[in-house]
Design a protein around this motif. Sequence first.
Motif, PDB file in Angstrom:
ATOM      1  N   GLN A 247       9.996   5.032   2.121  1.00  0.00           N
ATOM      2  CA  GLN A 247      10.756   4.453   3.223  1.00  0.00           C
ATOM      3  C   GLN A 247       9.928   3.436   4.002  1.00  0.00           C
ATOM      4  O   GLN A 247      10.438   2.392   4.419  1.00  0.00           O
ATOM      5  CB  GLN A 247      11.224   5.553   4.166  1.00  0.00           C
ATOM      6  CG  GLN A 247      12.334   6.427   3.618  1.00  0.00           C
ATOM      7  CD  GLN A 247      12.881   7.367   4.676  1.00  0.00           C
ATOM      8  OE1 GLN A 247      13.500   6.935   5.646  1.00  0.00           O
ATOM      9  NE2 GLN A 247      12.647   8.648   4.497  1.00  0.00           N
ATOM     10  N   LEU A 248       8.643   3.722   4.185  1.00  0.00           N
ATOM     11  CA  LEU A 248       7.781   2.777   4.899  1.00  0.00           C
ATOM     12  C   LEU A 248       7.559   1.516   4.078  1.00  0.00           C
ATOM     13  O   LEU A 248       7.430   0.422   4.639  1.00  0.00           O
ATOM     14  CB  LEU A 248       6.449   3.447   5.231  1.00  0.00           C
ATOM     15  CG  LEU A 248       6.496   4.457   6.373  1.00  0.00           C
ATOM     16  CD1 LEU A 248       5.185   5.217   6.487  1.00  0.00           C
ATOM     17  CD2 LEU A 248       6.818   3.758   7.699  1.00  0.00           C
ATOM     18  N   ALA A 249       7.504   1.658   2.757  1.00  0.00           N
ATOM     19  CA  ALA A 249       7.370   0.479   1.900  1.00  0.00           C
ATOM     20  C   ALA A 249       8.598  -0.418   2.022  1.00  0.00           C
ATOM     21  O   ALA A 249       8.494  -1.646   2.086  1.00  0.00           O
ATOM     22  CB  ALA A 249       7.170   0.911   0.449  1.00  0.00           C
ATOM     23  N   GLN A 250       9.768   0.200   2.091  1.00  0.00           N
ATOM     24  CA  GLN A 250      11.006  -0.573   2.166  1.00  0.00           C
ATOM     25  C   GLN A 250      11.303  -1.062   3.581  1.00  0.00           C
ATOM     26  O   GLN A 250      11.866  -2.141   3.763  1.00  0.00           O
ATOM     27  CB  GLN A 250      12.175   0.281   1.669  1.00  0.00           C
ATOM     28  CG  GLN A 250      12.071   0.695   0.207  1.00  0.00           C
ATOM     29  CD  GLN A 250      13.177   1.640  -0.201  1.00  0.00           C
ATOM     30  OE1 GLN A 250      14.302   1.578   0.299  1.00  0.00           O
ATOM     31  NE2 GLN A 250      12.883   2.541  -1.126  1.00  0.00           N
ATOM     32  N   GLY A 251      10.956  -0.267   4.558  1.00  0.00           N
ATOM     33  CA  GLY A 251      11.332  -0.606   5.933  1.00  0.00           C
ATOM     34  C   GLY A 251      10.157  -0.830   6.857  1.00  0.00           C
ATOM     35  O   GLY A 251      10.253  -0.534   8.055  1.00  0.00           O
ATOM     36  N   PHE A 252       9.055  -1.354   6.318  1.00  0.00           N
ATOM     37  CA  PHE A 252       7.846  -1.537   7.115  1.00  0.00           C
ATOM     38  C   PHE A 252       8.119  -2.399   8.341  1.00  0.00           C
ATOM     39  O   PHE A 252       7.695  -2.074   9.451  1.00  0.00           O
ATOM     40  CB  PHE A 252       6.740  -2.182   6.267  1.00  0.00           C
ATOM     41  CG  PHE A 252       5.402  -2.247   6.963  1.00  0.00           C
ATOM     42  CD1 PHE A 252       4.451  -1.268   6.742  1.00  0.00           C
ATOM     43  CD2 PHE A 252       5.092  -3.287   7.829  1.00  0.00           C
ATOM     44  CE1 PHE A 252       3.212  -1.319   7.375  1.00  0.00           C
ATOM     45  CE2 PHE A 252       3.866  -3.344   8.471  1.00  0.00           C
ATOM     46  CZ  PHE A 252       2.921  -2.354   8.251  1.00  0.00           C
ATOM     47  N   ARG A 253       8.853  -3.476   8.158  1.00  0.00           N
ATOM     48  CA  ARG A 253       9.083  -4.399   9.282  1.00  0.00           C
ATOM     49  C   ARG A 253       9.857  -3.727  10.406  1.00  0.00           C
ATOM     50  O   ARG A 253       9.522  -3.890  11.593  1.00  0.00           O
ATOM     51  CB  ARG A 253       9.823  -5.652   8.824  1.00  0.00           C
ATOM     52  CG  ARG A 253       9.946  -6.705   9.927  1.00  0.00           C
ATOM     53  CD  ARG A 253      10.482  -8.026   9.400  1.00  0.00           C
ATOM     54  NE  ARG A 253      10.395  -9.049  10.420  1.00  0.00           N
ATOM     55  CZ  ARG A 253      11.335  -9.273  11.343  1.00  0.00           C
ATOM     56  NH1 ARG A 253      12.436  -8.529  11.351  1.00  0.00           N
ATOM     57  NH2 ARG A 253      11.188 -10.220  12.239  1.00  0.00           N
ATOM     58  N   ASN A 254      10.889  -2.977  10.078  1.00  0.00           N
ATOM     59  CA  ASN A 254      11.657  -2.300  11.122  1.00  0.00           C
ATOM     60  C   ASN A 254      10.823  -1.248  11.841  1.00  0.00           C
ATOM     61  O   ASN A 254      10.944  -1.072  13.055  1.00  0.00           O
ATOM     62  CB  ASN A 254      12.908  -1.659  10.528  1.00  0.00           C
ATOM     63  CG  ASN A 254      13.991  -2.682  10.234  1.00  0.00           C
ATOM     64  OD1 ASN A 254      13.884  -3.839  10.620  1.00  0.00           O
ATOM     65  ND2 ASN A 254      15.027  -2.271   9.542  1.00  0.00           N
ATOM     66  N   ALA A 255       9.981  -0.546  11.072  1.00  0.00           N
ATOM     67  CA  ALA A 255       9.082   0.427  11.706  1.00  0.00           C
ATOM     68  C   ALA A 255       8.102  -0.284  12.629  1.00  0.00           C
ATOM     69  O   ALA A 255       7.805   0.190  13.734  1.00  0.00           O
ATOM     70  CB  ALA A 255       8.328   1.219  10.639  1.00  0.00           C
TER      71      ALA A 255
ATOM     72  N   SER B 217       0.828  -1.206   0.000  1.00  0.00           N
ATOM     73  CA  SER B 217       0.000   0.000   0.000  1.00  0.00           C
ATOM     74  C   SER B 217       0.859   1.251   0.000  1.00  0.00           C
ATOM     75  O   SER B 217       0.603   2.206  -0.757  1.00  0.00           O
ATOM     76  CB  SER B 217      -0.935  -0.003   1.217  1.00  0.00           C
ATOM     77  OG  SER B 217      -1.837  -1.095   1.159  1.00  0.00           O
ATOM     78  N   PHE B 218       1.876   1.287   0.832  1.00  0.00           N
ATOM     79  CA  PHE B 218       2.767   2.447   0.848  1.00  0.00           C
ATOM     80  C   PHE B 218       3.552   2.564  -0.457  1.00  0.00           C
ATOM     81  O   PHE B 218       3.813   3.677  -0.934  1.00  0.00           O
ATOM     82  CB  PHE B 218       3.724   2.365   2.039  1.00  0.00           C
ATOM     83  CG  PHE B 218       3.117   2.765   3.354  1.00  0.00           C
ATOM     84  CD1 PHE B 218       2.479   3.987   3.495  1.00  0.00           C
ATOM     85  CD2 PHE B 218       3.189   1.921   4.452  1.00  0.00           C
ATOM     86  CE1 PHE B 218       1.921   4.369   4.717  1.00  0.00           C
ATOM     87  CE2 PHE B 218       2.632   2.295   5.674  1.00  0.00           C
ATOM     88  CZ  PHE B 218       1.997   3.515   5.808  1.00  0.00           C
ATOM     89  N   ARG B 219       3.935   1.429  -1.024  1.00  0.00           N
ATOM     90  CA  ARG B 219       4.697   1.466  -2.277  1.00  0.00           C
ATOM     91  C   ARG B 219       3.865   2.101  -3.393  1.00  0.00           C
ATOM     92  O   ARG B 219       4.361   2.948  -4.152  1.00  0.00           O
ATOM     93  CB  ARG B 219       5.121   0.056  -2.671  1.00  0.00           C
ATOM     94  CG  ARG B 219       5.976   0.015  -3.935  1.00  0.00           C
ATOM     95  CD  ARG B 219       6.578  -1.361  -4.162  1.00  0.00           C
ATOM     96  NE  ARG B 219       5.561  -2.391  -4.311  1.00  0.00           N
ATOM     97  CZ  ARG B 219       5.321  -3.345  -3.406  1.00  0.00           C
ATOM     98  NH1 ARG B 219       6.023  -3.384  -2.274  1.00  0.00           N
ATOM     99  NH2 ARG B 219       4.395  -4.253  -3.621  1.00  0.00           N
ATOM    100  N   LEU B 220       2.604   1.712  -3.505  1.00  0.00           N
ATOM    101  CA  LEU B 220       1.740   2.282  -4.531  1.00  0.00           C
ATOM    102  C   LEU B 220       1.428   3.750  -4.243  1.00  0.00           C
ATOM    103  O   LEU B 220       1.395   4.578  -5.154  1.00  0.00           O
ATOM    104  CB  LEU B 220       0.442   1.474  -4.620  1.00  0.00           C
ATOM    105  CG  LEU B 220       0.587   0.070  -5.216  1.00  0.00           C
ATOM    106  CD1 LEU B 220      -0.680  -0.740  -4.993  1.00  0.00           C
ATOM    107  CD2 LEU B 220       0.909   0.159  -6.708  1.00  0.00           C
ATOM    108  N   ALA B 221       1.220   4.072  -2.983  1.00  0.00           N
ATOM    109  CA  ALA B 221       0.922   5.465  -2.617  1.00  0.00           C
ATOM    110  C   ALA B 221       2.099   6.380  -2.942  1.00  0.00           C
ATOM    111  O   ALA B 221       1.909   7.537  -3.332  1.00  0.00           O
ATOM    112  CB  ALA B 221       0.577   5.550  -1.140  1.00  0.00           C
TER     113      ALA B 221
END
Length: 228
Positions: free
Chosen positions: A198-206, A177-181
């Motif tokens: 950044q959230l698309a790439q680092g969602f798990r760490n966040a 969802s973040f990647r498309l947004a």
Amino acid sequence: MVLANCRAQFTATDFDFIARILSKQGARHVSLIELLSDPDCRDEMLDHAALPKALLTQVGQVSVSQQLYFYVLARTVLRRQNIEDRDLADYIASLLWQFSTTQRMHSIHEKLPHRFKYIIDMLEALTNASAAEAFLIRVHIGNYALFLSGMFQAWIERRQQRGAPDQSFYEEVGRSSFRLAATHKLAYELELAEVYSQLAQGFRNARLALNELAQTVWKPNQAPPFAL
């Protein structure tokens, strides 16, 4: 919408709190004028370890704004996951602040009538959404997935035992969802394209950072603030 704007909403009481706490720590003298007029100075002072400690040891007595409270704590746990971007911390702080009310959790935008309780309903709503509405829905899905998987990990794990989606579902739907947004023109107009990316790439760490935050400020086994 959730914007990366908590730092822009600090109050006079917030700045007074920062200056007062740091003056007790042997840090260089920080004037309120500096904090108010110099963003770089403000950001540097906000990273001081004394601030989260002061916020967490004054439970029930903290008079600072929710924006300052969530920014300092979010920034602290995100840095432990090697997430150093301050705008990203600002965005997540704004997410925590806004989603602290149940009504905001279920609304994708204040001007739209849609109210959602489940991610599957949000995904179905994409079918008939306009381009602008689809952007808002995808952002909300990402926010919702991050908030639930971050702040209510134990609740997700309990429901998983009964056949509900596990953490991997929330991570995948959040990332996508973040990647498309991030590619939508509105993301650039709102200056959030980089945050979404950044959230698309680092969602798990966040998500892991929010798991730590939840353990610190939340009851670990608490359920989300809505009925299922």
